[in-house]
Design an enzyme around this catalytic site. Structure first.
Site, mmCIF file in Angstrom:
data_model
loop_
_atom_site.group_PDB
_atom_site.id
_atom_site.type_symbol
_atom_site.label_atom_id
_atom_site.label_comp_id
_atom_site.label_asym_id
_atom_site.label_seq_id
_atom_site.Cartn_x
_atom_site.Cartn_y
_atom_site.Cartn_z
ATOM 1 N N PHE A 134 1.362 -6.108 -4.619
ATOM 2 C CA PHE A 134 1.140 -6.308 -6.038
ATOM 3 C C PHE A 134 1.278 -4.995 -6.797
ATOM 4 O O PHE A 134 0.881 -4.847 -7.899
ATOM 5 C CB PHE A 134 -0.250 -6.928 -6.286
ATOM 6 C CG PHE A 134 -1.386 -6.188 -5.641
ATOM 7 C CD1 PHE A 134 -2.020 -5.140 -6.282
ATOM 8 C CD2 PHE A 134 -1.828 -6.544 -4.360
ATOM 9 C CE1 PHE A 134 -3.068 -4.461 -5.689
ATOM 10 C CE2 PHE A 134 -2.889 -5.884 -3.768
ATOM 11 C CZ PHE A 134 -3.508 -4.836 -4.425
ATOM 12 N N TYR A 170 -4.203 8.327 -2.010
ATOM 13 C CA TYR A 170 -5.371 7.523 -2.367
ATOM 14 C C TYR A 170 -6.591 7.730 -1.485
ATOM 15 O O TYR A 170 -7.671 7.264 -1.818
ATOM 16 C CB TYR A 170 -4.958 6.045 -2.432
ATOM 17 C CG TYR A 170 -3.992 5.812 -3.570
ATOM 18 C CD1 TYR A 170 -4.446 5.752 -4.876
ATOM 19 C CD2 TYR A 170 -2.624 5.738 -3.342
ATOM 20 C CE1 TYR A 170 -3.562 5.586 -5.935
ATOM 21 C CE2 TYR A 170 -1.724 5.580 -4.392
ATOM 22 C CZ TYR A 170 -2.207 5.498 -5.696
ATOM 23 O OH TYR A 170 -1.330 5.354 -6.737
#
Length: 409
Positions: free
Chosen positions: A409, A123
């Site tokens: 999450f 990322y």
């Protein structure tokens, strides 16, 4: 290759989620887990990548409000459910999905994008920097003592079923959120996540338990945990597994930790996720016997640099021009003048000479105050272009409390 990105069809959730699980090894989840994630999936913010009739990639966004320095809650898009079918890796599917999701977050008016990374190396190229860290610990409670503050003995502790204490625990959690950057204000439905407790994941531990701390009839803290009984040559050697703990004052905080230390038939307390500056580390008699560890947690990138930097406050007054590089979201690239202090900030485009040059990834890492601009400069990732600009900006971006993400999450 050419793939088509389509907004998620809620009638095909099972197929969509099975594709995600396949990308993560194909291990089935329990009905309890599937029910939770089905209900939390925001279908209008989720996409699939299709090669003809084959679903080859998944991605989505959660609508969050993220605590930032100064106590504000800033809209943030939580990128999630990212998976690519193994036979389609290294073919541009992830890149196309990330571009789409970031564009959608921008269109929604959210200045920040956040995620938790299964592989951190992926990322950075999309502009995400590690912004929070999580601590772990394995405490030898047979050898380590606690020194608790005055008032601890006045705190009343009460065992309750976790499901019966959700409202009280969420009220405490909500009051804690503004005090620590990186915490998420839990939206409806997310209160179920801390209660997720599949029986086949317990590995010999008890079902989830909960204890409330009360003072003057008010719930001022809670701890959720499990106990794993073990015996060594007829000697009790059990382990307390702490899930989460929040408290509104030092006395309640210490009372909960003392309770966990003193549970009968146990000699170890395992902490799987805590702030790196959590106060319990200053209560223990021997930090070396706590086997403290640190790992990365929340990754963050500004989607709109100006709005993001204006959304937080600054520890000391700052007036600096930042030259930001952002190849993936080019609308952020260029020079920004940031002025601000503890009461607010302004960040606008400028043609003035820059004081610092950095990438959006570095700006994301520094945004919550958990990684200093000075440290990034020492690693060669921020360049000082005007003498004195680095020290001033680094001090301004700092925070009193280390940022922390309380759950993934």
């Amino acid at each position: 290759m050419t793939t088509e990105l389509r907004v998620f069809d809620p009638n095909r959730w099972d197929e969509w989620y099975d594709t995600l699980l396949l990308a993560f090894g194909g291990v089935p989840e329990t009905p309890e887990e599937l029910s939770l994630w089905r209900d939390l999936t925001e279908t209008g913010r989720s996409i699939g990548a299709w090669d003809g009739d084959t679903l080859v990639g998944t991605g989505g966004v959660f609508t969050f409000r993220l605590a930032v320095p100064g106590g504000g809650l800033v809209p943030a898009g939580g990128i999630t459910m990212i998976g690519v079918r193994p036979t389609y890796r290294r073919r541009g599917v992830l890149r196309s999905m990330m571009a789409r999701l970031l564009a959608d977050i921008r269109a929604a008016g959210e200045p920040l994008a956040v995620l938790t990374a299964s592989e951190p190396d992926i990322y950075g190229r999309f502009g995400f920097g590690v912004a929070t860290f999580r601590g772990t610990a394995e405490i030898d409670t047979s050898r380590v003592r606690l020194s608790v503050p005055d008032g601890t003995d006045a705190v009343r502790l009460r065992d309750v079923a976790p499901a019966d204490a959700v409202e009280a625990c969420e009220a405490v959690y909500a009051r804690r959120v503004p005090a620590r950057p990186g915490m998420l204000a839990r939206q409806p439905g997310w209160e179920r996540l801390p209660l997720l407790d599949p029986a086949n994941d317990r590995e010999g531990a008890s079902p989830l338990r909960c204890v409330l701390a009360e003072a003057d009839g008010e719930v001022v803290g809670y701890a959720r945990y499990a106990v794993k009984p073990e015996w060594d040559d007829a000697r009790a050697d059990g382990t307390v597994l702490l899930r989460d703990l929040e408290a509104l004052d030092p006395a309640a905080y210490a009372a909960l930790w003392r309770y966990l230390f003193d549970i009968d038939l146990t000699s170890t307390l395992k902490v799987r996720d805590t702030a790196v500056d959590a106060p319990w580390q200053l209560l223990v008699s021997d930090i070396r016997r706590c086997r403290v560890g640190v790992s990365d947690a929340l990754y963050l990138r500004p989607v709109e640099v100006g709005a993001a930097l204006e959304a937080r406050t600054y520890r000391v007054p700052v007036d600096v021009v930042l030259e930001v590089a952002d190849a993936f979201c080019p609308w952020n690239a260029g020079r920004w003048r940031l002025t601000g202090d503890a009461s607010g900030a302004s960040c606008t485009r400028t043609d003035a000479e820059p004081g610092l040059a950095l990438g959006v990834r570095e700006l994301g890492a520094a945004y919550l105050g958990g990684v200093s601009l000075a440290a990034l400069a020492a690693a060669g990732r921020v360049r000082e272009l005007r003498p004195g600009a680095l020290a001033a900006a680094s001090a301004a971006f700092g925070t009193d409390a280390a940022p922390w993400l309380p759950h993934s999450f």
